[in-house]
Design a protein around this motif. Sequence first.
Motif, PDB file in Angstrom:
ATOM      1  N   LYS A  81       0.826  -1.208   0.000  1.00 35.88           N
ATOM      2  CA  LYS A  81       0.000   0.000   0.000  1.00 35.88           C
ATOM      3  C   LYS A  81       0.862   1.261   0.000  1.00 35.88           C
ATOM      4  N   LEU A  82       1.888   1.270   0.854  1.00 42.82           N
ATOM      5  CA  LEU A  82       2.794   2.412   0.866  1.00 42.82           C
ATOM      6  C   LEU A  82       3.560   2.522  -0.441  1.00 42.82           C
ATOM      7  N   MET A  83       3.928   1.376  -1.014  1.00 42.13           N
ATOM      8  CA  MET A  83       4.651   1.380  -2.276  1.00 42.13           C
ATOM      9  C   MET A  83       3.784   1.966  -3.388  1.00 42.13           C
ATOM     10  N   PHE A  84       2.494   1.623  -3.390  1.00 41.63           N
ATOM     11  CA  PHE A  84       1.586   2.171  -4.403  1.00 41.63           C
ATOM     12  C   PHE A  84       1.418   3.674  -4.200  1.00 41.63           C
ATOM     13  N   LEU A  85       1.344   4.099  -2.948  1.00 41.05           N
ATOM     14  CA  LEU A  85       1.219   5.523  -2.664  1.00 41.05           C
ATOM     15  C   LEU A  85       2.467   6.273  -3.125  1.00 41.05           C
ATOM     16  N   LEU A  86       3.642   5.684  -2.911  1.00 39.49           N
ATOM     17  CA  LEU A  86       4.883   6.302  -3.367  1.00 39.49           C
ATOM     18  C   LEU A  86       4.915   6.365  -4.893  1.00 39.49           C
ATOM     19  N   PHE A  87       4.401   5.320  -5.539  1.00 39.98           N
ATOM     20  CA  PHE A  87       4.314   5.322  -7.008  1.00 39.98           C
ATOM     21  C   PHE A  87       3.429   6.471  -7.497  1.00 39.98           C
TER      22      PHE A  87
END
Length: 300
Positions: free
Chosen positions: A68-74
């Motif tokens: 989820k955090l990775m998608f937000l960073l993306f």
Amino acid sequence: MKHETLTSFIAVLGFLFYSAGDAGIKLGSAGYSSLQVGVTVMFFGFLPTLLHMWQQDVLRDPLPKNPKLMFLLFCVKAGQIPCLFYAFANMPLALVYAAMFASPLVTSAMGVAILGEQTGPRRIAAICAGFVGVLIAINPSSIDLEFGHLALIALPVLGAAGNIIVRISGPQEALSIMSFWPNLGVIVLMVLAGGSSFEPMEYDALFILMAVAFCSWLGGVVFMHAMRRGPTISAISMQYSQVIWGGLLGYFLFKEAVTWPTILGSAVIVVSGLYIMFRAEDRSVAPASDDPSVQSKVAS
């Protein structure tokens, strides 16, 4: 003192490589869309990223721990990276750096609002002064606002949002993983968004953009070496030397005039950022105390 001076000198050298890469973006992007330039540079930059992943021993398990955090960073990088390449390709280098240097100020403000970090009135005043410096540098009253100026405003906000996400993730996520997956997603997105307008690139443009990726990687290596040699503040504070490099490279390579509003705004941003960093350094070296009254004074 000599040790700190050497650390600062190495950091300045690292930021010079960064600035050379930024100038290369402007030099090699003529006639090509910002999306194509961004995809090309990021593609060449994947080799150092893979080497970093191999060094951190994450190639065997490259999946992120927190998707989820990775998608937000993306999502943040999907806005930040196109704005960055567009700004470097179309705006004066010194003006782009003035906007980018506001990122630590915005990060400080977001840290208070999102992470609940404690701050005092002097730090808040420095953050506000930095924002005023950005407005002085961009000087919106004397220009016709275009997309490049909007990109300059978006850069520090998106950069700060990325910093906050990295801080929230903590040590559970390898830095190379946080670089690999969002950047890969941004490349795919930019190809889908503008791939139909991509044109075959000349060999000299490809060579320049390859050099851009190499300079960015080399700048990172040199800067990390500086961080390991001496005090953190001696290395990080040298980031503002890019104002000088940007002005010099812009003037000699692209005949860009450095205006007084840009100089004044950059000076305000630099002073505000350095004040915040040195205040943070003072708090980090302050003697520990169990007295809550002493701790509250240190936090302010």
